[in-house]
Enzyme design. Structure first.
Site, PDB file in Angstrom:
ATOM      1  N   ASP A   1       0.482  -1.406  -0.122  1.00  0.00           N
ATOM      2  CA  ASP A   1      -0.115   0.060  -0.315  1.00  0.00           C
ATOM      3  C   ASP A   1       0.635   1.426   0.243  1.00  0.00           C
ATOM      4  O   ASP A   1       0.285   2.217  -0.790  1.00  0.00           O
ATOM      5  CB  ASP A   1      -0.722   0.070   1.269  1.00  0.00           C
TER       6      ASP A   1
ATOM      7  N   GLU B   1      -5.336   4.512  -0.311  1.00  0.00           N
ATOM      8  CA  GLU B   1      -4.388   3.532  -0.241  1.00  0.00           C
ATOM      9  C   GLU B   1      -3.064   3.842   0.419  1.00  0.00           C
ATOM     10  O   GLU B   1      -2.700   3.043   1.593  1.00  0.00           O
ATOM     11  CB  GLU B   1      -2.509   3.690  -1.648  1.00  0.00           C
TER      12      GLU B   1
ATOM     13  N   HIS C   1      -5.348   2.903   3.164  1.00  0.00           N
ATOM     14  CA  HIS C   1      -5.169   1.297   3.655  1.00  0.00           C
ATOM     15  C   HIS C   1      -3.432   0.823   4.125  1.00  0.00           C
ATOM     16  O   HIS C   1      -4.622   0.105   5.271  1.00  0.00           O
ATOM     17  CB  HIS C   1      -4.899   0.316   2.071  1.00  0.00           C
TER      18      HIS C   1
ATOM     19  N   TYR D   1      -3.619  -0.760   8.625  1.00  0.00           N
ATOM     20  CA  TYR D   1      -3.242  -2.134   9.107  1.00  0.00           C
ATOM     21  C   TYR D   1      -1.918  -1.290  10.539  1.00  0.00           C
ATOM     22  O   TYR D   1      -2.775  -2.106  11.706  1.00  0.00           O
ATOM     23  CB  TYR D   1      -2.000  -2.692   8.312  1.00  0.00           C
TER      24      TYR D   1
ATOM     25  N   GLU E   1      -2.607  -4.896  -7.979  1.00  0.00           N
ATOM     26  CA  GLU E   1      -3.568  -4.399  -7.072  1.00  0.00           C
ATOM     27  C   GLU E   1      -4.518  -5.771  -6.850  1.00  0.00           C
ATOM     28  O   GLU E   1      -5.575  -5.705  -5.689  1.00  0.00           O
ATOM     29  CB  GLU E   1      -4.301  -2.949  -7.909  1.00  0.00           C
TER      30      GLU E   1
ATOM     31  N   GLU F   1      -9.408  -1.982  -3.991  1.00  0.00           N
ATOM     32  CA  GLU F   1      -8.659  -2.548  -4.753  1.00  0.00           C
ATOM     33  C   GLU F   1      -8.895  -2.897  -5.969  1.00  0.00           C
ATOM     34  O   GLU F   1      -8.889  -3.260  -7.516  1.00  0.00           O
ATOM     35  CB  GLU F   1      -7.933  -4.026  -3.965  1.00  0.00           C
TER      36      GLU F   1
ATOM     37  N   HIS G   1      -9.589  -0.115  -8.157  1.00  0.00           N
ATOM     38  CA  HIS G   1      -8.121   0.562  -8.784  1.00  0.00           C
ATOM     39  C   HIS G   1      -8.128  -0.337  -9.789  1.00  0.00           C
ATOM     40  O   HIS G   1      -7.712   0.019 -10.822  1.00  0.00           O
ATOM     41  CB  HIS G   1      -7.568   0.395  -7.919  1.00  0.00           C
TER      42      HIS G   1
END
Lengths: 142, 325
Positions: free
Chosen positions: B72, B103, B106, B110, B164, B198, B201
């Site tokens: 990402d 991104e 994303h 995490y 992606e 994703e 994308h």
């Protein structure tokens, strides 16, 4: 029963699936201004899905316009929907929407341009479905 | 005013009421409606489930997520900006700026999982692991080399779609696996939001790739196609090793590879190409498919079921006012 009608956007996934089916099929035009094909026989619709995260906009506008015609809609016998399982519960949602709106069965769902197994199943399924539809017509006429 | 040479032309102001490609607006609308932040997912509900994982399972999960964070980060800081420079329309640049930002969301999400579930020291250790992992570094290098190759916008798009639509899935498998066992289900909800993004994308960049291919002569198209399949083979080799390293301990490597084959084929379809892996190799564990897409069991379809009754879709609330009936 007549043939297949499909819509495919510029990505061409549904068109590639229909091409592999090798059955006569009529394409709903991509451009809003182009004339919608005149349908005179019962048909099955193949339609991709473009829903947002809330399920809105699942059915392409050109397909809605096509189905808004009562005479065309009366000839719709079933729907096959494309989508992507990445969208979770909304996978191939256009099939659910069209099925509910038009009261026709959702026959099958596939991802993107489909797999070889999808084309085999759709061909076999369509043949069986057509036979059943013709039986129904005969019973009605008898 | 002094007259100087300018290397950078003044860009055209983007006019969204004059579209050159309607797909730009369609995708912009999808992406902006789908916008989300990790704060909306109640990750803390996963704390009890996290403590039920073994230390080995916890380490694996953190490592997998640092690997995803790296991809990402690359897409946020290098991939999407590199594609912006190749954009044909000003609207395409705007869409890519949205993709770049998501991104970053994303990558950030995490860390939300980490701060909710894990100890700082073990997270730091996992980031060190990812910086030193040969397979993770090798696949990143292959992608970055394409992003940096100045000559070919189409090759950049191929690399971007593979990142992606293919490279993420060795990592996405694990939260789907835990979810199928009723573990870390909120984390899985967050991952599903990423998976959804994703897909758009990959679709959009693949679509722009296909438009670019149309402008090439047949020989040029064949050259790019050969390049794409070659790059996929190279990436797959690395992914297979990476998968074995991560998942052999749980006995899941072969299961994960089926998921990789299935997603590699979908990545190729986004580019307009035919599938590479045979269908037997793409049969994903049904539990994983159900975790990915809860209503997609095959019996839902009339053709695939016993055929005894028709399935009429349940009424779906759509706010689309284009329907006349």
């Amino acid at each position: 029963m007549g043939g297949l009608v499909y819509f495919s956007s510029a990505s061409g996934n549904t068109a590639r699936l229909v091409g592999r089916l090798g059955l006569p099929a009529c394409r709903i035009p991509r451009r809003a201004g182009d004339p919608v094909p005149a349908i005179t026989e019962p048909f099955v619709l193949i339609c991709p899905t473009y829903a947002d995260g809330y399920g809105r906009g699942a059915v392409p506008k050109q397909v809605i316009r096509f189905l808004n015609d009562p005479a065309t809609r009366a000839l719709l016998r079933g729907v096959i929907a494309g989508g992507n399982r990445n969208f979770g519960k909304l996978f191939a949602l256009s099939g659910d929407v069209i099925s509910a709106r038009c009261n026709v069965p959702l026959l099958y769902r596939f991802e993107l341009a489909g797999t070889g197994e999808d084309t085999t199943r759709i061909r076999a399924g369509l043949a069986r479905f057509r036979a059943e539809e013709e039986d129904k017509t005969c019973l009605t006429q008898a | 005013m002094k007259d100087t040479d300018h290397t950078r032309p003044v860009p055209r102001a983007v006019n969204w009421n004059r579209l050159e490609d309607e797909i730009d607006l369609d995708v912009w609308n999808r992406l902006t409606v789908n916008f989300w932040l990790p704060e909306k997912v109640p990750l803390s509900n996963d704390i009890p489930g996290w403590s039920q994982l073994t230390p080995g399972e916890q380490t694996l999960t953190i490592r997998v997520f640092t690997g995803l964070t790296l991809l990402d980060t690359i897409q946020n800081t290098v991939g999407a900006p590199a594609l912006m420079a190749d954009a044909i329309t000003p609207h395409e640049e705007a869409v890519l700026s949205n993709i770049a930002f998501m991104e970053a969301v994303h990558a950030r999400s995490y860390s939300s999982v980490f701060s909710t579930l894990c100890q700082t020291a073990e997270v730091d250790e996992a980031f060190r692991w990812s910086a030193e992992n040969e397979h993770l570094q090798a696949k990143s290098r292959l992608i970055l080399d394409e992003y940096d190759a100045a000559a070919s916008p189409l090759r950049r798009k191929v690399a971007s779609v593979f990142l992606e639509s293919f490279l993420f899935y060795s990592g996405f498998y694990l939260p789907m696996h835990w979810s199928s066992r009723a573990r870390l289900t909120n984390t899985a909800d967050l991952i599903r939001l990423i998976i959804r993004d994703e897909a758009i994308h990959g679709y959009y960049i693949g679509y722009k790739f296909q438009r670019g291919m149309e402008r090439l002569p047949e020989a040029g198209r064949q050259e790019i196609k050969d390049f794409a399949f070659g790059l996929l083979f190279d990436l797959y080799e690395i992914e297979a090793r990476y998968t074995e390293q991560l998942y052999d301990g749980l006995g899941l490597s072969e299961d994960v590879k089926h998921f990789l084959h299935y997603n590699a084929n979908k990545a190729l379809q986004n580019l307009g190409f035919e599938a590479l892996f045979p269908e037997e190799a793409c049969r994903v564990n049904p539990a994983i498919m159900a975790a990915l897409s809860p209503n997609s069991d095959e019996n839902h379809d009339f053709f695939s079921g016993s055929g005894s009754s028709y399935v009429i879709g349940k009424a779906v609330a759509t706010e689309d006012d284009d329907w006349d009936f």
